[in-house]
Motif scaffolding. Structure first.
Motif, mmCIF file in Angstrom:
data_model
loop_
_atom_site.group_PDB
_atom_site.id
_atom_site.type_symbol
_atom_site.label_atom_id
_atom_site.label_comp_id
_atom_site.label_asym_id
_atom_site.label_seq_id
_atom_site.Cartn_x
_atom_site.Cartn_y
_atom_site.Cartn_z
ATOM 1 N N VAL A 169 1.157 4.288 -2.887
ATOM 2 C CA VAL A 169 0.965 5.704 -2.565
ATOM 3 C C VAL A 169 2.220 6.500 -2.918
ATOM 4 O O VAL A 169 2.142 7.591 -3.490
ATOM 5 C CB VAL A 169 0.614 5.866 -1.075
ATOM 6 C CG1 VAL A 169 0.596 7.339 -0.690
ATOM 7 C CG2 VAL A 169 -0.742 5.245 -0.781
ATOM 8 N N GLN A 179 0.826 -1.199 0.000
ATOM 9 C CA GLN A 179 0.000 0.000 0.000
ATOM 10 C C GLN A 179 0.868 1.259 0.000
ATOM 11 O O GLN A 179 0.600 2.220 -0.729
ATOM 12 C CB GLN A 179 -0.917 0.023 1.236
ATOM 13 C CG GLN A 179 -1.847 -1.180 1.337
ATOM 14 C CD GLN A 179 -1.273 -2.262 2.227
ATOM 15 O OE1 GLN A 179 -0.071 -2.439 2.298
ATOM 16 N NE2 GLN A 179 -2.143 -2.976 2.913
ATOM 17 N N ASP A 180 1.928 1.240 0.816
ATOM 18 C CA ASP A 180 2.822 2.389 0.879
ATOM 19 C C ASP A 180 3.563 2.593 -0.438
ATOM 20 O O ASP A 180 3.788 3.723 -0.865
ATOM 21 C CB ASP A 180 3.826 2.217 2.020
ATOM 22 C CG ASP A 180 3.157 2.216 3.383
ATOM 23 O OD1 ASP A 180 2.130 2.904 3.526
ATOM 24 O OD2 ASP A 180 3.639 1.518 4.287
#
Length: 473
Positions: free
Chosen positions: A280, A276-277
């Motif tokens: 992003v 997820q990081d």
């Protein structure tokens, strides 16, 4: 067929077939009429279609979903909830792309009713498919030892508390061994002999094939030195194949490892960021570089003209820099020094980084360096994915080699993508102070987050504005 090949085949074909079936089903008149009974969908029209329209629309949907799901085709052990969340996220991403296409006046775009119905069905079926065929985390590990040190290979095999199917040795080991005893060990390696009761199952060039053929989930590195070409090349292959990497404790201090582990073998933290990081961060990199290039484009033209008018030399110059896992990539910068400034001295750090006056720097170059605008062309490197906005600054390979000889932890910087700015830059730590620079870089690697990136970018932008104000004043 190995379980890894089977997994790739089933997930790829399953994703494509399920998507095609769902789009055709969602496009059918009975399903759409049924969907319009739902109050929020009752106002959407049921549009008739031809066979050619249905074929093209289905092909577009299959292509988009198939590409978006590419990372999930990698056979990597995952818990069932992780599998479901990853598949659901990728499904939403694919639907967003298809919805974006729908805003354009395209003949074969998916109608809104079809897209909504298909989205609901895909959000259920695709995660379910991935959960059914997911590669379960094993209770036991199947490992391979790869290295060029017979003694270390034997030691690793002896202390491993999991299944070791064999070892892999690179051909370059012949150039590294010289004693008679080493030659005998070398013959055992290259002729398929055994070390620690385990046989040679391939060379380093065949390492990716070995991982698939023997269904390996862990690679233990047993190299004499943690060099750029082989040691970190092996770690990169592990990263690409979703394979865990381990090293002997003798190499633990030079790598990014799991600090909670204790024992003769420790795990390498191949990917410090969660998926997820990473997503992003990459989205921020693309948005930042796109906006910056657009906003700065008039200024970049002025800079190019100023450099050309000053001495008639080239506007840009290119350099090789170190990337992830010791790889090398090319960056471009506005030329801030005289032409061929390092022709006689070779690669060296600029004296300007210490506050001194570097005679090689031009008048325009001094302004560019003061405001960091000489780095602006690297926004393109960020856009295409070679760099990130925030990360350890990439060094030239020659300087990297010199620095790592005196700073043993220098390799830890190689586990994240190099950046345009970072903790070291906003704290004025340069290559002249490698220990301080490394301290900031390792701190970033261990504590990195999107929030940290934003703070670093804001501080860097503020510093640039302050420097620009002082020049203009």
């Amino acid at each position: 067929m190995s379980s890894q090949r089977w997994y790739r085949l089933v997930t790829l074909l399953g994703t494509l077939v399920v998507t095609a079936v769902i789009v055709v089903t969602a496009r059918s008149t009975p399903v759409q009429q049924l969907a319009t009974n739902i109050p929020v969908l009752s106002t959407l029209p049921v549009r008739p279609h031809s066979q050619s329209e249905l074929f093209v629309e289905t092909a577009i949907a299959v292509a988009v979903v198939g590409v978006v799901f590419t990372p999930l085709y990698k056979p990597q052990p995952r818990r069932i909830l992780d599998t479901a969340s990853l598949a659901a996220y990728r499904t939403v991403f694919a639907i967003t792309i298809l919805a974006t296409v729908g805003y354009f006046d395209y003949t074969y775009r998916l109608p809104r009713l079809t897209l909504i119905v298909a989205a609901l069905m895909l959000l259920v079926t695709l995660p379910t498919l991935l959960m059914l065929v997911r590669r379960r985390p094993r209770e036991t590990t199947r490992a391979v030892v790869i290295g060029d040190d017979p003694n270390l290979i034997q030691t690793v095999i002896g202390v491993a508390d999991f299944t070791v199917v064999g070892y892999v040795a690179p051909p370059t080991v012949r150039q590294k061994l010289s004693t008679r005893w080493d030659r005998e060990q070398l013959d055992a390696i290259t002729d398929g002999g055994t070390i620690g009761g385990k046989g040679c199952i391939g060379g380093i060039a065949q390492f990716p094939e070995v991982l698939t053929e023997y269904d390996i989930d862990t690679a233990v590195l047993a190299f004499k030195q943690s060099d750029r070409k082989e040691f970190f090349g092996t770690i990169e292959v592990c990263h690409q194949h979703g394979i865990d990497a381990m090293v002997h404790e003798a190499h633990a201090d030079t790598l990014l490892t799991d600090e909670m582990e204790r024992g003769p073998l420790v795990s390498v933290v191949v990917e410090p960021w969660d998926w997820q990081d990473r997503l992003v961060k990459r989205g921020f990199d693309i948005a930042f570089s796109t906006v910056a290039l657009t906003v700065l484009s008039p200024l970049l033209v002025v800079i190019a003209l100023a450099i050309k008018l000053e001495d008639g030399g080239t506007i840009l110059y290119r350099q090789e820099r170190t990337a992830n896992f010791g790889d090398v990539f090319t960056i471009y910068k506005f030329r801030s020094m005289i032409e061929n400034a390092e022709a006689e001295t070779g690669a060296k750090l600029s004296e300007g980084d210490t506050g001194s006056c570097d005679p090689r720097v031009t008048r325009v170059g001094r302004v560019l360096r003061r405001t960091h605008l000489d780095e602006a062309p690297q926004l393109w490197s960020i856009l295409i994915g070679n760099m990130s906005v925030v990360g350890p600054r990439p060094e030239r390979p020659a300087l990297d080699a010199d620095i790592q000889d005196g700073v043993k932890d220098w390799h830890k910087r190689w586990f994240v993508k190099p950046g345009l700015t970072g903790l070291a830059q906003i704290n004025d730590a340069t290559g002249h102070e490698p220990a301080d620079k490394l301290r900031y870089d390792v701190k970033y690697v261990k504590t990195q987050s999107f929030e940290t990136d934003i703070k670093i970018v804001l501080r860097q932008v503020f510093q640039v504005l302050v420097d620009l104000w002082e020049i203009l004043r």
